[in-house]
Design a protein around this motif. Structure first.
Motif, short mmCIF file in Angstrom:
data_model
loop_
_atom_site.label_atom_id
_atom_site.label_comp_id
_atom_site.label_asym_id
_atom_site.label_seq_id
_atom_site.Cartn_x
_atom_site.Cartn_y
_atom_site.Cartn_z
N HIS A 87 -10.44 -69.71 -35.66
CA HIS A 87 -10.60 -69.20 -34.29
C HIS A 87 -9.32 -68.59 -33.72
N THR A 88 -8.35 -68.39 -34.58
CA THR A 88 -7.10 -67.81 -34.10
C THR A 88 -7.32 -66.50 -33.35
N MET A 89 -6.69 -66.40 -32.22
CA MET A 89 -6.76 -65.22 -31.38
C MET A 89 -5.33 -64.86 -31.03
N ARG A 90 -4.87 -63.74 -31.50
CA ARG A 90 -3.48 -63.39 -31.23
C ARG A 90 -3.49 -62.17 -30.33
N LEU A 91 -3.52 -62.40 -29.03
CA LEU A 91 -3.69 -61.30 -28.09
C LEU A 91 -2.40 -61.00 -27.34
N GLN A 92 -1.74 -59.96 -27.77
CA GLN A 92 -0.49 -59.60 -27.11
C GLN A 92 -0.66 -59.38 -25.60
N PRO A 93 -1.74 -58.74 -25.17
CA PRO A 93 -1.89 -58.54 -23.73
C PRO A 93 -1.87 -59.85 -22.94
N LEU A 94 -2.40 -60.92 -23.53
CA LEU A 94 -2.37 -62.21 -22.82
C LEU A 94 -0.98 -62.84 -22.88
N LEU A 95 -0.31 -62.65 -23.99
CA LEU A 95 1.07 -63.14 -24.06
C LEU A 95 1.90 -62.46 -22.97
N ARG A 96 1.72 -61.16 -22.86
CA ARG A 96 2.44 -60.42 -21.82
C ARG A 96 2.12 -60.95 -20.43
N SER A 97 0.87 -61.30 -20.22
CA SER A 97 0.46 -61.71 -18.87
C SER A 97 1.23 -62.95 -18.41
N LEU A 98 1.66 -63.76 -19.35
CA LEU A 98 2.46 -64.94 -19.01
C LEU A 98 3.77 -64.55 -18.33
N PHE A 99 4.19 -63.33 -18.60
CA PHE A 99 5.51 -62.89 -18.13
C PHE A 99 5.42 -61.84 -17.03
N PHE A 100 4.25 -61.73 -16.42
CA PHE A 100 4.06 -60.76 -15.34
C PHE A 100 5.05 -60.98 -14.21
N TRP A 101 5.42 -62.24 -14.02
CA TRP A 101 6.36 -62.54 -12.92
C TRP A 101 7.72 -61.88 -13.12
N LEU A 102 7.99 -61.39 -14.35
CA LEU A 102 9.26 -60.72 -14.59
C LEU A 102 9.20 -59.23 -14.25
N MET A 103 7.98 -58.74 -13.98
CA MET A 103 7.83 -57.31 -13.71
C MET A 103 7.82 -57.08 -12.21
N ASP A 104 8.26 -55.88 -11.79
CA ASP A 104 8.13 -55.64 -10.36
C ASP A 104 6.71 -55.15 -10.06
N TYR B 138 0.46 -77.47 -9.28
CA TYR B 138 1.65 -77.03 -10.01
C TYR B 138 2.57 -76.17 -9.15
N GLY B 139 2.37 -76.22 -7.85
CA GLY B 139 3.22 -75.44 -6.98
C GLY B 139 2.86 -73.96 -7.01
N TYR B 140 3.71 -73.16 -6.45
CA TYR B 140 3.41 -71.74 -6.33
C TYR B 140 4.53 -70.86 -6.84
N SER B 141 5.22 -71.34 -7.86
CA SER B 141 6.30 -70.53 -8.42
C SER B 141 5.69 -69.29 -9.09
N PRO B 142 6.46 -68.24 -9.16
CA PRO B 142 5.99 -67.02 -9.83
C PRO B 142 5.51 -67.31 -11.25
N GLN B 143 6.24 -68.19 -11.94
CA GLN B 143 5.87 -68.52 -13.31
C GLN B 143 4.46 -69.12 -13.41
N THR B 144 4.17 -70.09 -12.53
CA THR B 144 2.85 -70.71 -12.61
C THR B 144 1.76 -69.75 -12.12
N GLN B 145 2.13 -68.84 -11.24
CA GLN B 145 1.16 -67.83 -10.82
C GLN B 145 0.77 -66.96 -12.01
N SER B 146 1.76 -66.56 -12.80
CA SER B 146 1.46 -65.75 -13.99
C SER B 146 0.63 -66.55 -14.98
N LEU B 147 1.01 -67.81 -15.15
CA LEU B 147 0.24 -68.66 -16.06
C LEU B 147 -1.21 -68.74 -15.60
#
Lengths: 179, 179
Positions: A87-104, B138-147
């Motif tokens: 059932h492995t799912m390797r979805l780069q778009p979802l990995l990226r979504s974890l880091f949306f907070w780093l984008m403006d 989990y609070g409202y940090s940007p990180q948890t929002q992205s998660l």
DNA sequence: TTAGGACATGTACCTTGGGACATATCTGAG
DNA sequence: CTCAGATATGTCCCAAGGTACATGTCCTAA
């Protein structure tokens, strides 16, 4: 090790050359199981060595068509029924979504809009295939019935991702102050 | 080459050791971007060599915590905004579905029921996390929002797959005679 | 007739991922 | 005190996937 079984499965429909199989992998399977021709030719060679497929005919332009053997067919069926599903799912778009907070915010909106567009387009393509199939355009062979089921999964997955990307655009940016 | 950026992204939240990161990869990212500890340690070593991360502290049990550097942070952001998204989806369950016509009806029903159960369970897990997050657990940090956004994708994807597997059980077997 | 393009097969190399195995360190239960 | 188990880091090798490159074959249009 699914390329092996992917090839066997396709060959179960009838003889085909490496070239044919490569085309089917890019056309039909492009988005769910990519495979390049070098790997396909190599794997066909191995399968032939193990007696799971055999050369059916040699045609023009060095074309070699392979046919699945009894033991090859048994092997796909064994795989389908006895081997655990990966059932492995390797979805780069979802990995990226974890880091949306780093984008403006602006880059993020652009990104999400592009993603939504990409997925909608794919979903639409699958939907059109499904409509054609349901009209009877491709007959009612077991093979096309299965393909129809696969296509349905594509429709649902890509629609879900498109909707998700749309939804994500409406999520308000985080309030760092309250954390 | 996304492991690299996955690590950088996680380190952007704060310092962590290879062990911590491995845990996060199996817990949070297990189903969307699996990674084993040997690869993580190796990649951290490379990242340190390139100056994208640095050793923050050494703790008990040889623990080494890494901190992301300025250039490391710049690199994740560059990746997020400038590098094309890789939409590759390698889903063995969908590859298998192409070959459903090779299975007998009983095995297929069992298979689809198991698949539906598997996906429902995962979807439910993600739904629970989402509910907890929406309650404010989990609070409202940007990180948890992205998660939270990532989790929403998980919910939608796994729900779509569960529904698909349910739906597929209702598809009548093919009528080979009419083809 | 000849050159471009589609058809068709392959080799070589490099990167990534997974699994097996090894080892060091610390904590807590008995 | 000792040993099991969790913490923590790593090496090694093999399998799988991707890209670049090379080659041969046939058809067709200028």
């Amino acid at each position: 090790m699914s390329l092996r079984h992917g090839l066997l499965g396709l060959l179960a429909e009838g003889p085909a050359s490496g070239y044919d199989l490569a085309r089917r992998f890019t056309e039909v399977l492009g988005s769910i199981w990519p495979a390049q021709h070098p790997k396909i030719y190599a794997e066909l060679g191995k399968l032939a060595g193990e007696g799971l497929v055999e050369v059916e005919s040699e045609g023009p332009r060095r074309r070699k068509a392979y046919r699945i053997t009894e033991s090859g067919l048994a092997e796909v069926k064994r795989w389908l029924t006895e081997v655990d599903v990966d059932h492995t799912m390797r979805l780069q778009p979802l990995l990226r979504s974890l880091f949306f907070w780093l984008m403006d915010a602006e880059d993020l909106q652009k990104h999400l809009a592009a993603e939504a567009g990409f997925y909608s387009k794919l979903a639409e393509q699958y939907r059109q295939y499904a409509a054609a199939k349901d009209r009877g355009d491709y007959g009612y062979s077991p093979q096309t019935q299965s393909l129809r089921v696969t296509v349905e999964a594509g429709i649902r997955l890509y629609t879900a991702l498109a909707d998700w990307a749309e939804w994500a655009q409406t999520v308000p940016p985080a309030k760092p102050s309250t954390d």
